[in-house]
Write a protein that holds these residues in place. Structure first.
Motif, PDB file in Angstrom:
ATOM      1  N   ALA A 149       0.803  -1.226   0.000  1.00  0.00           N
ATOM      2  CA  ALA A 149       0.000   0.000   0.000  1.00  0.00           C
ATOM      3  C   ALA A 149       0.833   1.273   0.000  1.00  0.00           C
ATOM      4  CB  ALA A 149      -0.963  -0.006   1.186  1.00  0.00           C
ATOM      5  N   ILE A 150       2.172   1.170  -0.015  1.00  0.00           N
ATOM      6  CA  ILE A 150       2.969   2.392   0.169  1.00  0.00           C
ATOM      7  C   ILE A 150       2.784   3.422  -0.947  1.00  0.00           C
ATOM      8  CG2 ILE A 150       4.776   1.432   1.673  1.00  0.00           C
ATOM      9  CD1 ILE A 150       6.579   1.614  -0.928  1.00  0.00           C
ATOM     10  N   VAL A 151       2.689   2.969  -2.176  1.00  0.00           N
ATOM     11  CA  VAL A 151       2.593   3.922  -3.291  1.00  0.00           C
ATOM     12  C   VAL A 151       1.230   4.623  -3.246  1.00  0.00           C
ATOM     13  CG1 VAL A 151       2.790   4.224  -5.785  1.00  0.00           C
ATOM     14  CG2 VAL A 151       4.148   2.469  -4.647  1.00  0.00           C
ATOM     15  N   PHE A 152       0.189   3.836  -3.042  1.00  0.00           N
ATOM     16  CA  PHE A 152      -1.171   4.358  -2.921  1.00  0.00           C
ATOM     17  C   PHE A 152      -1.268   5.306  -1.727  1.00  0.00           C
ATOM     18  CE2 PHE A 152      -5.607   3.045  -1.293  1.00  0.00           C
ATOM     19  CZ  PHE A 152      -6.217   4.131  -1.901  1.00  0.00           C
ATOM     20  N   MET A 153      -0.760   4.869  -0.597  1.00  0.00           N
ATOM     21  CA  MET A 153      -0.797   5.662   0.638  1.00  0.00           C
ATOM     22  C   MET A 153      -0.137   7.028   0.444  1.00  0.00           C
ATOM     23  SD  MET A 153      -1.102   5.548   4.105  1.00  0.00           S
ATOM     24  CE  MET A 153      -0.251   6.060   5.596  1.00  0.00           C
ATOM     25  N   ALA A 154       1.032   7.022  -0.190  1.00  0.00           N
ATOM     26  CA  ALA A 154       1.777   8.270  -0.381  1.00  0.00           C
ATOM     27  C   ALA A 154       0.962   9.262  -1.200  1.00  0.00           C
ATOM     28  CB  ALA A 154       3.112   7.987  -1.058  1.00  0.00           C
ATOM     29  N   GLU A 155       0.292   8.762  -2.237  1.00  0.00           N
ATOM     30  CA  GLU A 155      -0.529   9.632  -3.083  1.00  0.00           C
ATOM     31  C   GLU A 155      -1.805  10.046  -2.342  1.00  0.00           C
ATOM     32  OE1 GLU A 155       0.493  10.889  -5.889  1.00  0.00           O
ATOM     33  OE2 GLU A 155      -1.388  11.881  -6.420  1.00  0.00           O
ATOM     34  N   LEU A 156      -2.397   9.100  -1.611  1.00  0.00           N
ATOM     35  CA  LEU A 156      -3.664   9.367  -0.915  1.00  0.00           C
ATOM     36  C   LEU A 156      -3.519  10.455   0.146  1.00  0.00           C
ATOM     37  CD1 LEU A 156      -6.663   8.428  -0.531  1.00  0.00           C
ATOM     38  CD2 LEU A 156      -5.821   6.909   1.276  1.00  0.00           C
ATOM     39  N   ILE A 157      -2.504  10.353   0.989  1.00  0.00           N
ATOM     40  CA  ILE A 157      -2.407  11.313   2.105  1.00  0.00           C
ATOM     41  C   ILE A 157      -2.142  12.736   1.618  1.00  0.00           C
ATOM     42  CG2 ILE A 157      -1.840   9.609   3.880  1.00  0.00           C
ATOM     43  CD1 ILE A 157       1.090  10.480   3.681  1.00  0.00           C
ATOM     44  N   LYS A 158      -1.550  12.875   0.433  1.00  0.00           N
ATOM     45  CA  LYS A 158      -1.355  14.220  -0.123  1.00  0.00           C
ATOM     46  C   LYS A 158      -2.695  14.849  -0.485  1.00  0.00           C
ATOM     47  CE  LYS A 158       1.628  12.872  -3.323  1.00  0.00           C
ATOM     48  NZ  LYS A 158       2.331  13.070  -4.610  1.00  0.00           N
ATOM     49  N   ASN A 159      -3.707  14.002  -0.647  1.00  0.00           N
ATOM     50  CA  ASN A 159      -5.035  14.475  -1.040  1.00  0.00           C
ATOM     51  C   ASN A 159      -6.033  14.508   0.117  1.00  0.00           C
ATOM     52  OD1 ASN A 159      -5.062  14.886  -4.120  1.00  0.00           O
ATOM     53  ND2 ASN A 159      -3.957  12.970  -3.844  1.00  0.00           N
ATOM     54  N   ILE A 160      -5.541  14.273   1.336  1.00  0.00           N
ATOM     55  CA  ILE A 160      -6.403  14.395   2.513  1.00  0.00           C
ATOM     56  C   ILE A 160      -6.083  15.739   3.158  1.00  0.00           C
ATOM     57  CG2 ILE A 160      -7.045  13.435   4.766  1.00  0.00           C
ATOM     58  CD1 ILE A 160      -6.298  10.674   3.752  1.00  0.00           C
ATOM     59  N   ASP A 161      -7.115  16.575   3.240  1.00  0.00           N
ATOM     60  CA  ASP A 161      -6.914  17.962   3.645  1.00  0.00           C
ATOM     61  C   ASP A 161      -7.249  18.167   5.123  1.00  0.00           C
ATOM     62  OD1 ASP A 161      -6.419  20.633   3.536  1.00  0.00           O
ATOM     63  OD2 ASP A 161      -8.338  21.157   2.603  1.00  0.00           O
ATOM     64  N   MET A 162      -6.480  17.536   5.985  1.00  0.00           N
ATOM     65  CA  MET A 162      -6.632  17.721   7.439  1.00  0.00           C
ATOM     66  C   MET A 162      -5.392  17.134   8.112  1.00  0.00           C
ATOM     67  SD  MET A 162      -9.627  14.862   7.848  1.00  0.00           S
ATOM     68  CE  MET A 162      -9.222  14.207   9.444  1.00  0.00           C
ATOM     69  N   PRO A 163      -5.126  17.534   9.362  1.00  0.00           N
ATOM     70  CA  PRO A 163      -3.887  17.091  10.020  1.00  0.00           C
ATOM     71  C   PRO A 163      -3.968  15.654  10.546  1.00  0.00           C
ATOM     72  CG  PRO A 163      -5.042  18.649  11.432  1.00  0.00           C
ATOM     73  CD  PRO A 163      -5.870  18.495  10.195  1.00  0.00           C
ATOM     74  N   ILE A 164      -3.669  14.701   9.717  1.00  0.00           N
ATOM     75  CA  ILE A 164      -3.759  13.281  10.086  1.00  0.00           C
ATOM     76  C   ILE A 164      -2.451  12.781  10.710  1.00  0.00           C
ATOM     77  CG2 ILE A 164      -5.426  12.739   8.281  1.00  0.00           C
ATOM     78  CD1 ILE A 164      -2.973  11.520   6.722  1.00  0.00           C
ATOM     79  N   GLU A 165      -2.527  11.584  11.308  1.00  0.00           N
ATOM     80  CA  GLU A 165      -1.308  10.860  11.695  1.00  0.00           C
ATOM     81  C   GLU A 165      -1.207   9.639  10.804  1.00  0.00           C
ATOM     82  OE1 GLU A 165      -0.914   9.976  15.923  1.00  0.00           O
ATOM     83  OE2 GLU A 165      -2.088  11.772  16.367  1.00  0.00           O
ATOM     84  N   ILE A 166      -0.002   9.138  10.610  1.00  0.00           N
ATOM     85  CA  ILE A 166       0.146   7.896   9.848  1.00  0.00           C
ATOM     86  C   ILE A 166       0.928   6.858  10.660  1.00  0.00           C
ATOM     87  CG2 ILE A 166       0.056   9.049   7.598  1.00  0.00           C
ATOM     88  CD1 ILE A 166       3.060   8.602   7.316  1.00  0.00           C
ATOM     89  N   ASP A 167       0.655   5.604  10.366  1.00  0.00           N
ATOM     90  CA  ASP A 167       1.397   4.509  11.012  1.00  0.00           C
ATOM     91  C   ASP A 167       1.475   3.360  10.008  1.00  0.00           C
ATOM     92  OD1 ASP A 167       2.745   3.022  12.935  1.00  0.00           O
ATOM     93  OD2 ASP A 167       1.331   3.508  14.532  1.00  0.00           O
ATOM     94  N   PHE A 168       2.312   2.388  10.316  1.00  0.00           N
ATOM     95  CA  PHE A 168       2.555   1.297   9.370  1.00  0.00           C
ATOM     96  C   PHE A 168       2.443  -0.056  10.056  1.00  0.00           C
ATOM     97  CE2 PHE A 168       4.672   5.032   7.848  1.00  0.00           C
ATOM     98  CZ  PHE A 168       4.456   5.006   6.472  1.00  0.00           C
ATOM     99  N   MET A 169       1.957  -1.026   9.294  1.00  0.00           N
ATOM    100  CA  MET A 169       1.870  -2.380   9.804  1.00  0.00           C
ATOM    101  C   MET A 169       2.245  -3.317   8.660  1.00  0.00           C
ATOM    102  SD  MET A 169      -1.295  -3.603  12.016  1.00  0.00           S
ATOM    103  CE  MET A 169      -1.213  -5.036  13.041  1.00  0.00           C
ATOM    104  N   ASP A 170       2.987  -4.355   8.982  1.00  0.00           N
ATOM    105  CA  ASP A 170       3.362  -5.305   7.928  1.00  0.00           C
ATOM    106  C   ASP A 170       2.848  -6.693   8.287  1.00  0.00           C
ATOM    107  OD1 ASP A 170       4.436  -6.545   5.744  1.00  0.00           O
ATOM    108  OD2 ASP A 170       6.536  -6.185   6.262  1.00  0.00           O
ATOM    109  N   VAL A 171       2.071  -7.251   7.396  1.00  0.00           N
ATOM    110  CA  VAL A 171       1.577  -8.614   7.598  1.00  0.00           C
ATOM    111  C   VAL A 171       1.947  -9.420   6.363  1.00  0.00           C
ATOM    112  CG1 VAL A 171      -0.352  -7.914   9.048  1.00  0.00           C
ATOM    113  CG2 VAL A 171      -0.698  -8.102   6.590  1.00  0.00           C
ATOM    114  N   SER A 172       2.104 -10.712   6.542  1.00  0.00           N
ATOM    115  CA  SER A 172       2.396 -11.532   5.364  1.00  0.00           C
ATOM    116  C   SER A 172       1.248 -12.505   5.152  1.00  0.00           C
ATOM    117  CB  SER A 172       3.698 -12.307   5.533  1.00  0.00           C
ATOM    118  OG  SER A 172       3.447 -13.529   6.178  1.00  0.00           O
ATOM    119  N   SER A 173       0.864 -12.675   3.896  1.00  0.00           N
ATOM    120  CA  SER A 173      -0.211 -13.630   3.626  1.00  0.00           C
ATOM    121  C   SER A 173       0.076 -14.477   2.397  1.00  0.00           C
ATOM    122  CB  SER A 173      -1.544 -12.902   3.432  1.00  0.00           C
ATOM    123  OG  SER A 173      -1.459 -12.036   2.332  1.00  0.00           O
TER     124      SER A 173
END
Ligand code: IMP
Ligand code: MG
Length: 179
Positions: free
Chosen positions: A44-68
């Motif tokens: 999700a990193i590429v999508f996430m990077a583009e998405l958060i630039k388009n969210i117009d409010m002071p958000i926090e971000i965090d990361f989780m890695d799972v394997s499936s």
């Protein structure tokens, strides 16, 4: 890299404009509230990077890695936490950002873990949705594109850890994974 791609399914421009729309919807929905956006590594990193630039409010971000998946192209249903969140999500609004929902097993498992940590709310935002692959019911509140049941790479999605850096979503040639 291009020689391994059978067809471009979603272009860079289409991705950009859809993600802009998603960002607007999310900003409108959480207007004035706190929001923590959780990126599910690595897809999700590429999508996430583009998405958060388009969210117009002071958000926090965090990361989780799972394997499936390991190096296979079909879901094993086995999901393991490889990296957990850095911060507590208790009492917070959580938006899980995923590259693609296929069987739904990964997000079902993750959703249960995160719910047990008492967030205020949890929603899912997935760039792609492959409804034909679904094995468990899953409510994806924000989704970019519905895609057919074929193996996709690019824009974060990998085959055997490769092709994540393609700037579009492409269909991988079968001979690449059938050998
Ligand atoms: P699910 O548990 O079956 O919903 O699987 C979701 C995960 O499988 C995604 O986060 C991807 O990492 C991976 N996945 C599912 N379909 C594809 C695909 O077409 N290409 C690459 N990865 C995929
Ligand atoms: Mg993934």
């Amino acid at each position: 890299m291009k020689k391994d791609i059978r067809e471009i399914l979603i272009t860079e421009e289409e991705l950009k404009s859809k993600i802009k729309e998603l960002g607007k919807k999310i900003s409108k929905h959480y207007n004035g509230e706190d929001l923590t956006v959780i990126c599910i590594l690595k897809g999700a990193i590429v999508f996430m990077a583009e998405l958060i630039k388009n969210i117009d409010m002071p958000i926090e971000i965090d990361f989780m890695d799972v394997s499936s998946y390991g190096n296979q192209t079909i879901s094993s249903g086995v999901v393991k936490i490889i990296k957990d969140l850095d911060s507590s999500i208790e009492g917070k609004n959580i938006l899980i950002v995923e590259d693609i929902v296929d069987s739904g097993l990964t997000l079902k498992y993750l959703g249960e873990i995160l719910k047990s940590r008492s967030p205020k709310s949890i929603e899912i935002c997935s760039l792609l949705d492959k409804p034909e692959g679904r094995k468990v019911e899953m409510n994806v509140k924000y989704r970019g594109f519905v895609v057919p049941d074929v193996f996709l790479v690019g824009y974060g999605l990998d085959y055997a850890e490769k092709y994540r850096n393609l700037p579009y979503i492409g269909i991988l040639k079968e001979e690449v994974y059938l050998g």
